[in-house]
Design a protein around this motif. Structure first.
Motif, PDB file in Angstrom:
ATOM      1  N   ASN A   1      63.644 -54.282  46.960  1.00 59.85           N
ATOM      2  CA  ASN A   1      63.141 -55.267  47.908  1.00 59.85           C
ATOM      3  C   ASN A   1      61.650 -55.031  48.144  1.00 59.85           C
ATOM      4  OD1 ASN A   1      62.485 -56.443  50.632  1.00 59.85           O
ATOM      5  ND2 ASN A   1      64.648 -57.007  50.577  1.00 59.85           N
ATOM      6  N   ASP A   2      60.873 -56.119  48.224  1.00 56.59           N
ATOM      7  CA  ASP A   2      59.426 -55.989  48.435  1.00 56.59           C
ATOM      8  C   ASP A   2      59.095 -55.243  49.722  1.00 56.59           C
ATOM      9  OD1 ASP A   2      58.941 -57.360  46.104  1.00 56.59           O
ATOM     10  OD2 ASP A   2      58.621 -59.303  47.081  1.00 56.59           O
ATOM     11  N   PHE A   3      59.995 -55.281  50.683  1.00 51.68           N
ATOM     12  CA  PHE A   3      59.751 -54.664  51.983  1.00 51.68           C
ATOM     13  C   PHE A   3      60.016 -53.163  51.970  1.00 51.68           C
ATOM     14  CE2 PHE A   3      61.413 -54.026  56.501  1.00 51.68           C
ATOM     15  CZ  PHE A   3      60.148 -53.940  57.057  1.00 51.68           C
ATOM     16  N   TYR A   4      60.726 -52.683  50.968  1.00 52.02           N
ATOM     17  CA  TYR A   4      61.192 -51.292  50.969  1.00 52.02           C
ATOM     18  C   TYR A   4      60.050 -50.302  51.144  1.00 52.02           C
ATOM     19  CZ  TYR A   4      63.494 -46.972  49.602  1.00 52.02           C
ATOM     20  OH  TYR A   4      63.966 -45.692  49.584  1.00 52.02           O
ATOM     21  N   ASN A   5      58.971 -50.449  50.382  1.00 52.21           N
ATOM     22  CA  ASN A   5      57.881 -49.474  50.429  1.00 52.21           C
ATOM     23  C   ASN A   5      57.064 -49.558  51.712  1.00 52.21           C
ATOM     24  OD1 ASN A   5      58.421 -48.227  47.940  1.00 52.21           O
ATOM     25  ND2 ASN A   5      57.365 -49.861  46.836  1.00 52.21           N
TER      26      ASN A   5
ATOM     27  N   SER B   1      59.437 -41.621  57.309  1.00 57.08           N
ATOM     28  CA  SER B   1      59.253 -41.819  55.877  1.00 57.08           C
ATOM     29  C   SER B   1      59.982 -43.077  55.429  1.00 57.08           C
ATOM     30  CB  SER B   1      59.791 -40.615  55.109  1.00 57.08           C
ATOM     31  OG  SER B   1      61.210 -40.548  55.215  1.00 57.08           O
ATOM     32  N   VAL B   2      59.625 -43.563  54.252  1.00 57.93           N
ATOM     33  CA  VAL B   2      60.335 -44.709  53.684  1.00 57.93           C
ATOM     34  C   VAL B   2      61.818 -44.385  53.550  1.00 57.93           C
ATOM     35  CG1 VAL B   2      60.625 -46.102  51.598  1.00 57.93           C
ATOM     36  CG2 VAL B   2      58.327 -45.662  52.504  1.00 57.93           C
ATOM     37  N   ALA B   3      62.104 -43.211  52.987  1.00 54.07           N
ATOM     38  CA  ALA B   3      63.502 -42.816  52.788  1.00 54.07           C
ATOM     39  C   ALA B   3      64.220 -42.639  54.121  1.00 54.07           C
ATOM     40  CB  ALA B   3      63.565 -41.532  51.977  1.00 54.07           C
ATOM     41  N   GLY B   4      63.506 -42.077  55.114  1.00 50.30           N
ATOM     42  CA  GLY B   4      64.131 -41.874  56.421  1.00 50.30           C
ATOM     43  C   GLY B   4      64.489 -43.174  57.112  1.00 50.30           C
ATOM     44  N   ASN B   5      63.605 -44.149  57.056  1.00 51.06           N
ATOM     45  CA  ASN B   5      63.910 -45.454  57.642  1.00 51.06           C
ATOM     46  C   ASN B   5      65.022 -46.166  56.883  1.00 51.06           C
ATOM     47  OD1 ASN B   5      61.897 -46.396  59.938  1.00 51.06           O
ATOM     48  ND2 ASN B   5      60.673 -45.206  58.493  1.00 51.06           N
TER      49      ASN B   5
ATOM     50  N   ALA C   1      67.434 -44.756  55.193  1.00 52.94           N
ATOM     51  CA  ALA C   1      68.696 -44.083  55.503  1.00 52.94           C
ATOM     52  C   ALA C   1      69.192 -44.453  56.895  1.00 52.94           C
ATOM     53  CB  ALA C   1      68.520 -42.567  55.384  1.00 52.94           C
ATOM     54  N   ALA C   2      68.263 -44.557  57.848  1.00 53.70           N
ATOM     55  CA  ALA C   2      68.645 -44.930  59.211  1.00 53.70           C
ATOM     56  C   ALA C   2      69.274 -46.317  59.231  1.00 53.70           C
ATOM     57  CB  ALA C   2      67.418 -44.886  60.125  1.00 53.70           C
ATOM     58  N   ARG C   3      68.663 -47.257  58.543  1.00 57.21           N
ATOM     59  CA  ARG C   3      69.194 -48.623  58.522  1.00 57.21           C
ATOM     60  C   ARG C   3      70.555 -48.675  57.822  1.00 57.21           C
ATOM     61  NH1 ARG C   3      64.395 -52.375  59.257  1.00 57.21           N
ATOM     62  NH2 ARG C   3      65.622 -54.037  58.291  1.00 57.21           N
ATOM     63  N   ALA C   4      70.685 -47.921  56.743  1.00 58.86           N
ATOM     64  CA  ALA C   4      71.968 -47.891  56.036  1.00 58.86           C
ATOM     65  C   ALA C   4      73.074 -47.343  56.928  1.00 58.86           C
ATOM     66  CB  ALA C   4      71.848 -47.053  54.763  1.00 58.86           C
ATOM     67  N   GLU C   5      72.705 -46.451  57.856  1.00 61.13           N
ATOM     68  CA  GLU C   5      73.695 -45.875  58.758  1.00 61.13           C
ATOM     69  C   GLU C   5      73.947 -46.748  59.985  1.00 61.13           C
ATOM     70  OE1 GLU C   5      73.989 -42.070  61.746  1.00 61.13           O
ATOM     71  OE2 GLU C   5      73.272 -41.702  59.701  1.00 61.13           O
ATOM     72  N   ASN C   6      72.866 -47.323  60.586  1.00 57.03           N
ATOM     73  CA  ASN C   6      73.086 -48.005  61.866  1.00 57.03           C
ATOM     74  C   ASN C   6      73.553 -49.450  61.732  1.00 57.03           C
ATOM     75  OD1 ASN C   6      70.588 -49.802  62.044  1.00 57.03           O
ATOM     76  ND2 ASN C   6      69.555 -47.820  62.064  1.00 57.03           N
TER      77      ASN C   6
ATOM     78  N   TYR D   1      66.961 -41.709  65.379  1.00 58.44           N
ATOM     79  CA  TYR D   1      66.797 -41.154  64.045  1.00 58.44           C
ATOM     80  C   TYR D   1      65.455 -40.433  63.948  1.00 58.44           C
ATOM     81  CZ  TYR D   1      70.781 -44.100  63.075  1.00 58.44           C
ATOM     82  OH  TYR D   1      72.029 -44.675  63.103  1.00 58.44           O
ATOM     83  N   ALA D   2      65.497 -39.151  63.554  1.00 59.62           N
ATOM     84  CA  ALA D   2      64.311 -38.296  63.588  1.00 59.62           C
ATOM     85  C   ALA D   2      63.239 -38.737  62.597  1.00 59.62           C
ATOM     86  CB  ALA D   2      64.714 -36.849  63.315  1.00 59.62           C
ATOM     87  N   ASP D   3      63.622 -39.039  61.376  1.00 59.74           N
ATOM     88  CA  ASP D   3      62.640 -39.357  60.324  1.00 59.74           C
ATOM     89  C   ASP D   3      62.518 -40.862  60.133  1.00 59.74           C
ATOM     90  OD1 ASP D   3      60.781 -38.994  58.298  1.00 59.74           O
ATOM     91  OD2 ASP D   3      62.318 -38.812  56.742  1.00 59.74           O
ATOM     92  N   ALA D   4      62.546 -41.600  61.255  1.00 64.30           N
ATOM     93  CA  ALA D   4      62.420 -43.059  61.199  1.00 64.30           C
ATOM     94  C   ALA D   4      61.480 -43.508  62.301  1.00 64.30           C
ATOM     95  CB  ALA D   4      63.786 -43.724  61.345  1.00 64.30           C
TER      96      ALA D   4
END
Length: 314
Positions: free
Chosen positions: A277-281, A289-293, A295-300, A261-264
């Motif tokens: 979640n406290d860990f999100y940020n 980026s936060v959003a990139g990571n 999104a990667a987790r939501a996909e993988n 994943y490029a942005d993770a």
């Protein structure tokens, strides 16, 4: 002034603000603490008949983190009896990643296979970061395993680390040992500052002189799934994941699939993290980026579960 400096130094020594807190969380609902045979783990069995078994390994945080324990519970809920193992950092365990015996993982697998809630013919290992390094080592030593997942893993055995006493780093040898001997390892490179990934990259630049440090993944018997972040600032997890795949292909090893994943970064893999979640940020703390990571987790994560279903059933 000398007395003040001495007092400050002593206070700093005991406080160790640079050292991460090592935690061994208590088991959650349906889990039990395992201390048999020298192990320290949380075990989450699937109620009822024998289910596939998974050995779950965390990273350089040591112990059993909240996140590793939560992941073990999620895997149990998906139908996998899961053993979340502390392999260093816990009470009466080594404080540093230094000559850690690979036999600990052998014992953990044997314990898991002996449980009535586990089908010993359907077992796998999942590891993240240093646990990803360990998971591939375990796979190379246990071809009977049917499933192997490496999250932001390594392709080599690295020099060990002591996060409690970082000034010892220059004198530490291998992270792992086997039969009482250090496993051949790749030393860190010349670190001139910047992100930690540069330390590891400088080490990889010298890999030609340390071929015996490469994990012999061709000895594994299971298809392997690796997940990495191209923007990892901890270590070059995608470069090393591709090295694992290339070695397996060149040496007649198992099929290796790499999800990159490029942005993770170093938090690219694992269960999805909700925005509340406290860990999100913190997801972008080690690259991407936060959003990139997120999104990667939501996909993988669904792909990891599909892979486990394909290789182990449930």
């Amino acid at each position: 002034m000398l007395v003040i400096a001495l007092v400050a130094g002593v206070a700093l020594w005991f406080a160790k603000p640079w050292a991460p807190d090592v935690v061994v969380v208590d088991p959650g609902p349906g889990g039990t603490r395992v201390t048999d045979q020298g192990l320290l783990a949380n075990y989450y069995p699937v109620p009822g008949s024998a289910a596939p078994g998974i050995l779950l390994l965390g990273g350089s945080e040591g112990g059993i983190s909240v996140y590793a324990d939560q992941q073990a519970q999620l895997l149990r809920d998906e139908g996998y009896s899961t053993l979340a193992l502390s392999y260093f950092g816990g009470p009466d365990q080594p404080a540093a990643m230094e000559s850690l015996p690979l036999e600990t993982f052998d014992t953990a697998l044997a314990y898991l296979a002996a449980q009535p809630q586990v089908d010993r013919d359907r077992m796998g290992v999942i590891g993240s970061s240093k646990g990803g390094e360990a998971s591939l080592l375990v796979a190379s030593r246990h071809p009977e395993l049917k499933s192997v997942v490496g999250m932001v893993p390594s392709s080599v055995v690295w020099q060990g680390m002591d996060l409690q006493q970082p000034w010892r780093m220059v004198s530490i040898g291998s992270t792992w040992s086997a039969d009482g001997q250090q496993v051949p390892y790749l030393p860190f490179g010349d670190f001139r500052g910047g992100d930690l990934v540069q330390l590891y990259q400088a080490g990889l630049d010298q890999l030609a002189q340390h071929q015996d440090a490469i994990i012999p993944i061709e000895n594994a018997g299971a298809p392997i799934l690796l997940v990495c972040g191209e923007s990892d600032t901890m270590w070059p997890s995608c470069e090393m994941s591709r090295q694992v795949a290339d070695r397996a292909q060149a040496n007649g090893g198992p099929e290796v699939t790499v999800l990159a994943y490029a942005d993770a970064g170093h938090f690219a893999a694992g269960p999805p993290v909700s925005t509340d979640n406290d860990f999100y940020n913190s997801l972008g703390e080690y690259g991407g980026s936060v959003a990139g990571n997120a999104a990667a987790r939501a996909e993988n994560w669904p792909q990891i579960l599909a892979y486990l279903q394909r290789t182990l059933g449930s």
